[in-house]
Design a protein around this motif. Structure first.
Motif: not given
Lengths: 245, 260
Positions: B120-144
């Protein structure tokens, strides 16, 4: 009764090495239930004025007062700004979030029919033409049941025919609902067709004002408009002054 | 026609493989024929061995991915809505992002053993960044400009987030989920190859020790096939959740990136 009063409204922006006054002391009183158009060159401060009234920007100095205080403000922007993930119907309903569902459905349906969008209520914004999308944006502002509707060149990006149709629709809506409307445009004819009062803005100030005594619907190509248009044109073509402070 | 185009290259490879086996161009012990591999796959399926290992691996991926979502999504929302916090996290997250999860396996086995926790730890390490970075980008780039609509029409900050920012960021979140699922599937197989007692990776490494290349090939093909099925299912699900985007918004295929 005055719906909106602006006193000594001043707005300056800091740019590298200098400050620029977008608004340099605007005083204005808008009567409730009137349609006032503001015309001016690009960069004269029209949009800044509307954004301050709409609460999107804060003035550097001066006062904005509504009657009643805390009046509901709606805004129609230069571009439709519809939520792309919502259908046309849902976009209109979005601003009625505190209303009972039956009331939302009824009101949204009424405005969609009025704006000729009844057949497109399930469409997404990406499936609409520019004119239809702007109509939907107008419908959203009407659904909000605002005391004052601000319109920032909402027809500027449309073709001449669609533009003319929407001008007529807007006049019909104004006559029917008697809303207070502040309409910004850079088109003198549009200002004359729509406005009961036409204000000319230049260099961050209101520099001229013309009352338009003609009944709706109007045709700006008609003879009576000649003098009014010539006067407005003269006000607009005077050279802009430097607004550095 | 699209399906036929997609099947062309696999068909050519299969034909070449079958020809090599039939004409004795490759050692049949090292490179079993397609027919032999198909027979092995059928036998493993009938005995429930393949399904059992696959179920174990899929269970781990979905459990690990669920845990990842619970960690990555709230953190991305927190940072996306509070930009002043980003400098505190930025360097650390970028440092961690460059460490391949597989490099952490020895340490995770030492700390967590070879049980489920290390997988489970390996999966969390692998999946965390694509999920985190894309979610962050989606929120940060929301059309002002859309946020301004909410501002003018009197939305509270909570309403602005729930009704504008979150839906606007959904295509990016879904893309992150899709990439994260793919990454976690690959990382899990790596972890199972190194330390596991069940799962498709374990089946492969056990077959290697028993000198059964046909089972190894069945395992490899099953990984690819199930990875493809998961991805395809997710793409279809995304198209249903995000009907206004079409499929391309969450499609990271070569053609959608303009590579083809």
């Amino acid at each position: 009764m005055t719906a909106l009063a602006l006193k000594g409204l001043y707005k300056e922006y800091r740019l590298p090495g200098r400050q620029v006054a977008a608004l340099a002391g605007v005083d204005l009183a808008v009567a409730a239930g009137s349609l006032v158009t503001i015309v001016g060159r690009s960069g004269c401060g029209k949009t800044t004025l509307l954004r301050i009234i709409g609460g999107l920007e804060k003035q550097s100095a001066g006062e904005v007062a509504f009657d009643p205080p805390g009046a509901r403000i709606a805004m129609v922007f230069q571009e439709p700004r519809l939520m792309p993930w919502l259908t046309v119907e849902q976009n209109l309903a979005l601003v009625m979030r505190d209303q009972p569902p039956d009331e939302i459905k009824r009101t949204v349906g009424r405005y969609l029919d009025m704006l000729g969008l009844g057949g497109f209520k399930a469409a997404y914004p990406s499936q609409l033409s520019g004119g239809m999308a702007q109509r939907a944006a107008l419908g959203r502002a009407l659904c909000y049941n605002a005391d004052i509707i601000l319109m920032d060149e909402p027809l500027g990006a449309l073709d001449a025919f669609t533009r003319r149709n929407l001008q007529e629709e807007l006049v019909a809506i104004f006559l029917k609902h008697n809303k207070t409307i502040l309409f910004v445009t850079h088109d003198i004819d549009e200002a004359l067709i729509l406005g009961q009062r036409v204000l000319v803005m230049a260099d961050g100030r209101i520099t001229a004002e013309v009352a338009v005594p003609f009944p709706y619907p109007r045709d700006a190509a008609g003879e009576p408009f000649y003098k009014l248009r010539a006067g407005l044109l003269a006000s607009l073509t005077s050279p802009p002054a430097q607004r550095g402070v | 026609m699209k399906i036929l185009k997609a099947l062309l290259i696999p068909a050519v490879v299969l034909a070449w493989w079958q020809a090599a086996a039939a004409f004795g161009l490759a050692n049949s012990y090292l490179v079993p024929s397609p027919a032999g591999v198909a027979a092995t796959a059928a036998a493993l399926w009938q005995k429930g061995i393949l399904a059992g290992h696959m179920a174990t691996s899929l269970g781990r991926v979905f459990a690990g991915f669920g845990l990842t979502f619970l960690a990555a999504f709230p953190l991305a929302v927190l940072l996306g809505m509070n930009r002043r916090l980003i400098p505190y996290f930025d360097a650390t997250l970028h440092f961690l992002r460059h460490i391949p999860p597989i490099a952490c396996i020895p340490l995770l086995i030492l700390w967590l053993g070879i049980g489920e926790a290390s997988k489970l730890a390996i999966i969390i390490l692998a999946a965390f960044f694509p999920l985190f970075l894309n979610t962050l980008a989606g929120i940060a780039q929301c059309d002002a400009r859309l946020i301004e609509v909410g501002q003018v029409f009197g939305f509270t900050p909570r309403q602005r987030f729930l009704r504008i920012i979150l839906p606007a960021s959904l295509p990016s979140v879904v893309l992150g989920m899709r990439l994260g699922l793919g990454y976690s599937w690959r990382a899990l197989i790596g972890a199972e190859l190194i330390a596991a007692s069940a799962g498709i990776g374990y089946m492969i490494i056990e077959a290697e020790q028993l000198s059964r290349p046909d089972v190894v090939i069945v395992g490899i093909l099953a990984i690819g096939l199930f990875g493809y099925i998961i991805d395809y299912a997710f793409l279809k699900l995304a198209a249903r959740i995000l009907p206004w985007t079409g499929e391309n918004e969450t499609d990271d295929s070569f053609s959608s990136k303009g590579a083809l």
